[in-house]
Design a protein around this motif. Structure first.
Motif, PDB file in Angstrom:
ATOM      1  N   ARG A 106      -9.421   0.773  -5.304  1.00  0.00           N
ATOM      2  CA  ARG A 106      -9.480   1.904  -4.561  1.00  0.00           C
ATOM      3  C   ARG A 106      -9.059   3.185  -5.592  1.00  0.00           C
ATOM      4  O   ARG A 106      -9.509   4.270  -5.214  1.00  0.00           O
ATOM      5  CB  ARG A 106      -8.277   1.856  -3.432  1.00  0.00           C
ATOM      6  N   ASP A 153     -11.314  -2.020   3.683  1.00  0.00           N
ATOM      7  CA  ASP A 153     -10.053  -1.925   3.671  1.00  0.00           C
ATOM      8  C   ASP A 153      -9.365  -3.419   4.455  1.00  0.00           C
ATOM      9  O   ASP A 153      -9.543  -3.527   5.647  1.00  0.00           O
ATOM     10  CB  ASP A 153      -9.443  -0.664   4.394  1.00  0.00           C
ATOM     11  N   GLU A 211      -4.457  -5.884  -1.827  1.00  0.00           N
ATOM     12  CA  GLU A 211      -3.493  -6.523  -0.967  1.00  0.00           C
ATOM     13  C   GLU A 211      -3.656  -7.980  -0.754  1.00  0.00           C
ATOM     14  O   GLU A 211      -2.771  -8.660  -0.679  1.00  0.00           O
ATOM     15  CB  GLU A 211      -3.224  -5.509   0.000  1.00  0.00           C
ATOM     16  N   ARG A 222       0.538  -1.209  -0.061  1.00  0.00           N
ATOM     17  CA  ARG A 222       0.015  -0.107   0.031  1.00  0.00           C
ATOM     18  C   ARG A 222       0.811   1.267   0.000  1.00  0.00           C
ATOM     19  O   ARG A 222       0.652   2.200  -0.688  1.00  0.00           O
ATOM     20  CB  ARG A 222      -0.960   0.199   1.340  1.00  0.00           C
ATOM     21  N   HIS A 265       1.625  -5.707  -5.838  1.00  0.00           N
ATOM     22  CA  HIS A 265       1.124  -6.289  -4.466  1.00  0.00           C
ATOM     23  C   HIS A 265       1.640  -7.789  -4.421  1.00  0.00           C
ATOM     24  O   HIS A 265       1.952  -8.345  -3.462  1.00  0.00           O
ATOM     25  CB  HIS A 265      -0.287  -6.218  -4.166  1.00  0.00           C
ATOM     26  N   ALA A 276      -4.023  -0.870  -5.159  1.00  0.00           N
ATOM     27  CA  ALA A 276      -4.565  -0.453  -3.707  1.00  0.00           C
ATOM     28  C   ALA A 276      -5.956  -1.099  -3.746  1.00  0.00           C
ATOM     29  O   ALA A 276      -6.758  -0.987  -4.573  1.00  0.00           O
ATOM     30  CB  ALA A 276      -4.557   0.840  -3.311  1.00  0.00           C
ATOM     31  N   GLU A 286       2.756   1.868  -3.293  1.00  0.00           N
ATOM     32  CA  GLU A 286       1.703   2.372  -4.495  1.00  0.00           C
ATOM     33  C   GLU A 286       1.383   4.010  -3.943  1.00  0.00           C
ATOM     34  O   GLU A 286       1.175   4.671  -5.049  1.00  0.00           O
ATOM     35  CB  GLU A 286       0.519   1.844  -4.441  1.00  0.00           C
ATOM     36  N   GLU A 287       1.144   4.277  -2.866  1.00  0.00           N
ATOM     37  CA  GLU A 287       1.168   5.853  -2.458  1.00  0.00           C
ATOM     38  C   GLU A 287       2.377   6.536  -3.013  1.00  0.00           C
ATOM     39  O   GLU A 287       2.203   7.682  -3.516  1.00  0.00           O
ATOM     40  CB  GLU A 287       0.759   5.760  -1.094  1.00  0.00           C
TER      41      GLU A 287
END
Ligand SMILES: Cc1ncc(C[n+]2csc(CCOP(=O)(O)OP(=O)(O)O)c2C)c(N)n1
Ligand SMILES: [Mg+2]
Length: 337
Positions: free
Chosen positions: A239, A263, A45, A9, A69, A42, A12-13
């Motif tokens: 997401r 989530d 995962e 996560r 992921h 996202a 990717e951010e």
């Protein structure tokens, strides 16, 4: 699993931030430190961590165009993967493949931008394991939008007929680019495709990492014990847009909001707390993951860019005449196999 999921996560951010650099004001896909398309996973995962937790380095994994992921959960070298995404010479594919074409032979991982393309090679890896009489297994990931693809259906058949140690994993995020699932298939549960091949099929309805882990343990164990293939479908959530820069004007707001609310990482954190893990331990795992991601990104950005002349190296066909001065290193008409 938690460490893999928070790493994915955060990765990717951070990629999202790096990707947007230089792409504005008019969206220029080739500008900035990460050229080309970028498909972020996202919300997916649990499907990566829950399955790959059961795998060894010699187990093959093929992933589709949304691979990070899975690659992280499979143990792909994060620095060299990042260098590949940034188009650098020390990347997994010398910077020529980009984020959809990661290949790490050390942990038997590959991915492809062509949907369902990973299914035949996974069946091939399963066939190799069987012929060599090893207990390694192969896992092919694909999206729900790929379950009508011939490559997938033929691979299911081949794996079933030859009792191959393969697990097919459908990540159902309800969308194939802008196409909602119900407009392309009447099948709500994609794991039912298994019925037509006399193969076990199972759907995990929520992106609950523990439920994925349990389902995958059975499927991978079955393959490892040489009892044949399994098809799993896992409900995940997208997401973000299909790719970076996708305005998602086709997507109802309620669907976006629902994806944002679910989530799997928070769900797993709750499970871990309920099982006695304290917050400090979770925070440590998160901080370690963030540090690892930062280190990989900093390292990758420092790596040299490839020499343009190297573009014609490592090719499987001779470049068209006039494209390069160098002599071809083999002759396609030579008659050797
Ligand atoms: C054989 C093939 N056809 C079409 C495309 C273009 N394409 C790229 S991603 C995509 C949709 C994939 O949807 P899905 O399999 O559900 O995966 P998701 O993007 O949702 O993770 C399509 C049609 C492609 N890459 N390969
Ligand atoms: Mg999809």
């Amino acid at each position: 699993m938690y460490a893999d999921m928070v790493t994915a996560r955060h990765y990717e951010e951070r990629l999202q931030e790096e990707y947007l650099e230089g792409k504005q004001p008019a969206f220029d896909i080739s500008a900035g430190p990460i050229p080309g398309e970028l498909h972020l996973a996202a919300g997916h995962e649990a499907a990566g961590a829950g399955v790959c937790q059961h795998l060894r380095d010699d187990d093959t994994v093929t992933a589709p165009h949304r691979p990070h992921h899975v690659a992280i959960a499979k143990g792909v070298d994060l620095k060299r993967m990042t260098a590949e995404i940034f188009g650098r010479e020390t990347g997994l594919g010398k910077g020529k493949g980009g984020h959809m074409h990661l290949f790490d032979p050390d942990v038997s991982f590959a991915c492809s931008g062509i949907i369902a393309e990973g299914c035949p090679p996974a069946a091939g890896a399963g066939l190799a394991a069987k012929k060599r009489n090893t207990d390694s297994v192969a896992v092919a990931y694909l999206g729900e939008g790929a379950i009508d693809q011939g490559a997938f259906l033929e691979s299911l058949n081949f794996a079933a007929v030859h009792d191959l140690p393969v697990v097919f994993v459908i990540e159902d995020n309800d969308w194939a680019i802008s196409m909602p699932k119900e407009r392309v298939t009447d099948l709500e549960d994609g794991s039912k495709r298994a019925d037509g091949f006399d193969m076990p099929g199972r759907r995990v309805d929520v992106d609950d990492a523990v439920a994925v882990y349990d389902a995958a343990r059975e499927a991978v164990g079955r393959a490892r014990d040489q009892n044949g293939p399994t098809l799993l479908e896992i409900q995940v959530h997208r997401r973000m847009g299909h790719f970076m820069g996708d305005p998602e004007s086709y997507r109802p707001e309620a669907d976006q909001a629902a994806a944002a609310q679910r989530d799997s990482i928070e769900r797993l954190a709750d499970d871990l707390r309920a099982a006695g893990t304290d917050d400090a331990e979770l925070e440590d795992l998160r901080a370690e993951a963030e540090a690892r991601v930062e280190e990989a990104i900093e390292w990758a950005k420092d790596q040299p860019k490839p020499d343009p002349a190297a573009a014609h190296e490592d090719m499987w066909v001779n470049p068209p005449s006039g494209v390069t001065d160098s002599e071809p290193d083999f002759d396609l008409a030579g008659g050797e196999d």
